[in-house]
Design a protein around this motif. Structure first.
Motif, mmCIF file in Angstrom:
data_model
loop_
_atom_site.group_PDB
_atom_site.id
_atom_site.type_symbol
_atom_site.label_atom_id
_atom_site.label_comp_id
_atom_site.label_asym_id
_atom_site.label_seq_id
_atom_site.Cartn_x
_atom_site.Cartn_y
_atom_site.Cartn_z
ATOM 1 N N SER A 152 4.478 -7.091 4.054
ATOM 2 C CA SER A 152 5.474 -6.027 3.961
ATOM 3 C C SER A 152 4.796 -4.696 4.238
ATOM 4 N N LEU A 153 5.373 -3.922 5.152
ATOM 5 C CA LEU A 153 4.796 -2.632 5.515
ATOM 6 C C LEU A 153 5.420 -1.478 4.731
ATOM 7 N N ARG B 205 1.987 -5.209 -1.872
ATOM 8 C CA ARG B 205 0.881 -4.264 -1.681
ATOM 9 C C ARG B 205 0.299 -3.854 -3.033
ATOM 10 N N GLU B 206 1.174 -3.593 -3.993
ATOM 11 C CA GLU B 206 0.699 -3.210 -5.326
ATOM 12 C C GLU B 206 -0.147 -4.324 -5.935
ATOM 13 N N ILE B 207 0.273 -5.567 -5.760
ATOM 14 C CA ILE B 207 -0.492 -6.703 -6.289
ATOM 15 C C ILE B 207 -1.845 -6.813 -5.586
ATOM 16 N N PHE C 122 -6.204 -4.950 4.010
ATOM 17 C CA PHE C 122 -6.212 -4.594 5.426
ATOM 18 C C PHE C 122 -5.082 -3.616 5.696
ATOM 19 N N GLU C 123 -5.424 -2.460 6.271
ATOM 20 C CA GLU C 123 -4.448 -1.391 6.465
ATOM 21 C C GLU C 123 -3.850 -1.348 7.868
#
Length: 61
Positions: free
Chosen positions: A12-13, A20-22, A39-40
Motif C-alpha cells: 500500500s502506497l 506501513r506502520e507495522i 523499502f521506500e
C-alpha cells in the motif's frame, strides 16, 4: 556469524497505511543482530503487465 537483514515491501502506497506502520514498528523494535529496512521506492517501480512483455510494446520510462 553476521546479522540478519530484512527488507519490508509495503504494497500500500498510502501515507496512512496500516501495513506501513507495522513495517516501521518492526524496523524500530527489531532485536539486536536484526536490521529491518522499509523499502521506500516501490511506488517508482513500473507495474508488470505480461500482455506487453513481448519485446515490442515496452512502456516508456
Amino acid at each position: 556469524m553476521s546479522g540478519i537483514t530484512i527488507v519490508a515491501l509495503v504494497g500500500s502506497l498510502r501515507a496512512a497505511s496500516l501495513n506501513r506502520e507495522i513495517a516501521e514498528l518492526a524496523a524500530d523494535t527489531a532485536p539486536d543482530g536484526v536490521t529491518v529496512t522499509v523499502f521506500e521506492g516501490l511506488g517508482e517501480l513500473p507495474l508488470y503487465n505480461e500482455d506487453i512483455d513481448n519485446g515490442t510494446d515496452v512502456p516508456r520510462r
